[in-house]
Design an enzyme around this catalytic site. Structure first.
Site, short mmCIF file in Angstrom:
data_model
loop_
_atom_site.label_atom_id
_atom_site.label_comp_id
_atom_site.label_asym_id
_atom_site.label_seq_id
_atom_site.Cartn_x
_atom_site.Cartn_y
_atom_site.Cartn_z
CG HIS A 41 37.69 34.42 40.77
ND1 HIS A 41 38.09 35.49 41.38
CD2 HIS A 41 38.43 34.19 39.79
CE1 HIS A 41 39.16 36.03 40.62
NE2 HIS A 41 39.32 35.29 39.82
CE1 TYR B 31 42.15 40.76 29.09
CE2 TYR B 31 41.91 38.69 29.18
CZ TYR B 31 41.43 39.62 29.07
OH TYR B 31 40.08 39.98 28.72
#
Lengths: 428, 428
Positions: A134, A244
């Protein structure tokens, strides 16, 4: 420690526990349930029933009785491992030996009549990033030349999540509003997330914690694992991309997280532990504080994972949920749970009974093992086509996502996690 | 709302409240204290004394009495604003009107005999980054060409912190161990942080929260502020540099955070609110959800801030603490507290009574206003020389850091925050 509670020949006098149930007598997960409008109680699942452990506590070890009278599992998690093992052994005997049936059966409720609640008061929630495939896939989308950052194979990367917005399976998720900025736009705009996604994770409930300033040695870390659940770390990818930097995900993750309500105990998972897959040649050895021969030998737990989707159209067409991907912890996890616990505490941070750790998205190396739509759709570039002809780049309103998991090992009865499911409501 | 509780002519029959005290009758902060080995109780500070509000509750508004019997302030914070105002007004009357002295005085304790505790059970802790001069200074160290990221003036940047490791003023801080990697090293090494720093922040305690999925409109955000405290967000800069990509600070911040024990209520701070400084020409307007004329007009609170250091050598030489910097909220804060609350909830995240928000480091534009050693020493390049000849790039074992704050406005009695202090113990 594998004992008679894992004996594959052991059966329950509760018939529904003996077929292919998530909850055979070898499982005995812990959870919090209620019936009608009554108060929350601690229970265990057996086949299609829930046993009221508070009502049963007169038959259970005296050390655990006070903790079983609570409406959350925190006090039980905080007990010594030996007490939690004694509870499991006694429950296994009571539910397998037909001589106990008469005294136990009055405290069984059909699971279908019960409502499940959050198993613990979650003080702090930390989300890790142990799924290396991932991390690689997401990294490729954000940084094609440099997908895996240099710290990844040294540091079990994690960040603090939001505890207050964790909900049990079944509570609908409201699509979040927020700021997004298109790459070619001058300024951000505000509105519903257009890139809403799920993340297939496991949750780890902390058993006894540690005092502030007193790290947990990796040799002792396994005793700090109360058990596992499924975790869907819903993510708004467009909000995340804009917000972020430099301090990490915030509103992109904190609007809602869903967990399955049953805690599959560390004791129940003992037969499914096995050697940690060796690191690829050339990968660095973990620093000594993260290294332990016992953890190498039995720190990995083999759990098969599955993601299904059920869209509004599929419900209207009476179609069953469709599998989006199948993964496994063994293929996905670069770090063991013991390593996460030790790393989290090594600077002195105190973990508390009932805290929740997320593993991070557990994608395998193949596309069919991807634990998020971001990966399945290549960052939204290649829509996924469902069996009924619908397509998805990201989640649509009305979509329901269903996570399941099962621990399996040769010579043992497999155990399930139940379901972690929720559907998407439109933004307000 | 400014009322008679702010009247500068009002004095207390507790003499020590009437000089230059942090706690004049215009302050009346809320906190949790204990005497000897007795249970924790809610109190207010007046001069050099603490009033036991549980013992006094018979004289206080009936609506607040149950909340005052708790060992933490969460229930009190969750009450409607009107109830908290009524408590303040009644306390102000009881402690100023000499006719009440006889019935109140038995419930006063010398503050020197009391121990202060954490004021609330902090469910979740979020740290923001509203100090634009700090963001710029830190950004310059990490990204000389691009110090302020493009989202900064649109998004009130924040991240989730660790609630379990927040401690009240006075609890020593153990220097954390962790992974660091020198720029020229091939691999990280493990050991005590060599770049341990403080951060000068304010903490914001949340009053009533919001339901999951139900954002707080900026018009209502001020009602969700229970009050402020000082916050030292201890930071291990070397751990942070190695771990923080891509998910933000983790072990670099979660080993310990220190807060001052008195909550300076939003009601007490009313006279010190004033217009938000206008943004520099060319800066973008906030998106509408963050924009409110009332908030513009009175959302900024003027608070003078100071950092002092007291080293082991200074203690041995009987020297007083030395000031390292002086700053102010007005010079530092790019976003108001209302904007933080609204932004935090806008995607649906639920805030809870007793949650803590950190503002982020409150540095002013000048070097003498820097809220961290990282800034004072230019990232460790230029050591700070103390009056006794010692130098500091970062904190040494034995150093004590003392944060203080004071709200001041023409025509009003200034109010103090008490101290937020702790010293550094060697790594274990």
């Amino acid at each position: 420690m594998i004992d008679q509670t894992h004996d594959p020949k052991r059966q329950s006098w509760v018939d529904s526990a003996n077929g292919h149930s998530d909850f055979p007598i070898q499982n005995l997960p812990l959870g919090v349930f209620s019936v009608g409008g009554e108060a929350r109680r601690i229970g265990t699942a057996i086949g299609d029933y829930i046993v009221d452990l508070k009502a049963l506590s007169g038959l259970l070890p005296a050390e655990v009785a006070p903790a079983l009278s609570q409406p959350v599992l925190n006090d039980l998690f905080a007990l010594p491992v030996a007490d939690r093992r004694a509870l499991r052994q006694r429950l296994s005997d009571l539910l397998s030996d037909a001589r106990h049936r008469a005294e136990v059966e009055p405290h069984l409720y059909p699971a279908a009549d019960c409502r499940m609640h959050l198993p613990a008061r979650i003080g702090d929630y930390t989300d890790f990033y142990v799924g290396i495939h991932h991390a690689m896939a997401v990294g490729k989308l954000f940084r094609p030349d440099n997908p895996l950052l240099p710290n990844y194979k040294h540091v079990p990367i994690g960040y603090h999540g939001r505890a207050s917005s964790i909900r049990e399976s079944g509570v609908p998720v409201v699509r979040p509003n927020g700021q997004t900025k298109a790459p070619d736009a001058d300024a951000p705009s505000f509105g519903p997330s257009q890139r809403l996604d799920y993340e297939l994770e496991l949750g780890v409930f902390i058993a006894g914690g540690n005092a502030l300033g007193q790290p947990i040695d990796i040799k002792n870390a396994p005793d700090h694992i109360a058990g596992l659940c499924l975790l869907n770390d819903w993510s708004a990818r467009d909000l995340q991309a804009w917000e972020y930097q430099p301090l990490g995900p915030f509103l992109a993750k904190n609007f809602h997280s869903t967990i399955s309500p049953w805690v599959i105990t560390a004791e129940a998972l003992a037969p499914f532990r096995n050697a940690q897959p060796s690191r690829p040649d050339g990968d660095p050895e973990p620093l000594p504080y993260l290294n332990d021969a016992d953890d190498q030998a039995s720190g990995a737990v083999t759990i098969a994972l599955e993601v299904q989707i059920l869209t509004e159209a599929m419900r209207a067409q009476n179609l069953p949920p469709q599998t989006l991907s199948r993964s496994s912890t063994l293929a996905a996890m670069y770090w063991t749970i013991a390593q996460l616990i030790t790393h989290h505490s090594v600077g002195g941070c105190n973990l508390m009974a009932g805290d929740l750790l997320g593993t991070g998205t557990l994608s395998g190396p193949e596309k069919a093992q991807a634990g998020s739509l971001l990966e399945l759709s290549d960052g939204g570039k290649s829509p996924v086509t469902l069996a009924n002809g619908e397509t998805r780049r990201f989640l649509a309103d009305g979509d329901e996502v269903i996570l399941t998991a099962r621990a399996e090992a040769e010579g043992f009865v497999s155990i399930g996690f139940g379901q972690c499911r929720a559907h998407i409501l439109p933004a307000i």
